[in-house]
Scaffold this motif. Sequence first.
Motif, PDB file in Angstrom:
ATOM      1  N   CYS A  44      11.550  79.818  14.671  1.00 45.94           N
ATOM      2  CA  CYS A  44      10.640  80.360  13.648  1.00 45.94           C
ATOM      3  C   CYS A  44      11.206  81.876  13.454  1.00 45.94           C
ATOM      4  O   CYS A  44      11.235  82.594  14.373  1.00 45.94           O
ATOM      5  N   TRP A  88       5.152  85.715  15.484  1.00 49.87           N
ATOM      6  CA  TRP A  88       4.853  84.515  16.099  1.00 49.87           C
ATOM      7  C   TRP A  88       5.629  84.444  17.483  1.00 49.87           C
ATOM      8  O   TRP A  88       5.050  84.048  18.394  1.00 49.87           O
ATOM      9  N   THR A  96       0.427  80.846  14.641  1.00 47.71           N
ATOM     10  CA  THR A  96       0.759  80.411  13.218  1.00 47.71           C
ATOM     11  C   THR A  96      -0.387  80.953  12.269  1.00 47.71           C
ATOM     12  O   THR A  96      -0.409  81.315  11.113  1.00 47.71           O
ATOM     13  N   ARG A 143       1.632  77.558   5.627  1.00 49.98           N
ATOM     14  CA  ARG A 143       1.254  77.819   6.775  1.00 49.98           C
ATOM     15  C   ARG A 143       1.056  76.522   7.621  1.00 49.98           C
ATOM     16  O   ARG A 143       1.531  76.448   8.733  1.00 49.98           O
TER      17      ARG A 143
END
Length: 170
Positions: free
Chosen positions: A29, A34, A58, A151
Amino acid sequence: MTSTSTPPGLARFNDLEERAALAALHEACASTEWARRLLAARPYATPEDLYAASDAATAELTTADLEEAMAGHPPIGRPKPGDPASAREQRGMAGASDELKAEMLELNLAYQEKFGHVFLICATGRTGEQMRDAVKERIGNAPEREREIVRTELGKINRIRLARLVEEDA
């Protein structure tokens, strides 16, 4: 050192030097926040603990963090050259007709024009037609609704990529 009951791939991840662990997380990611949160919570006893930490991180991402994460994802139908993860995840588009690829390009551009970012969907296991239908359905969403769908989709993608990371053989 991590416990011997920890799966080998997860133990390897737990034992990585911080910079290497950060790089591995960044492959999963593109959100710095994150990755920072997951790194700070090491070591993980089980893969499920890692996935739960990913889900929590997240859920806490700001709009800017989400934008940073989405910037790491290529448009559907155009995986990044030399990026086996996006090519594998978008496999459903690989055999798509030229007509479907052209339609996805148009839809991607219309979506990006409306929302200001790529159309993000957990493409693993989806056909090109399913992805096309999803973008057609989601382009009508209000921006706030779409951000929450993004999301959720990002969370699914992150879990798949983390599973691959901790399940890989040395």
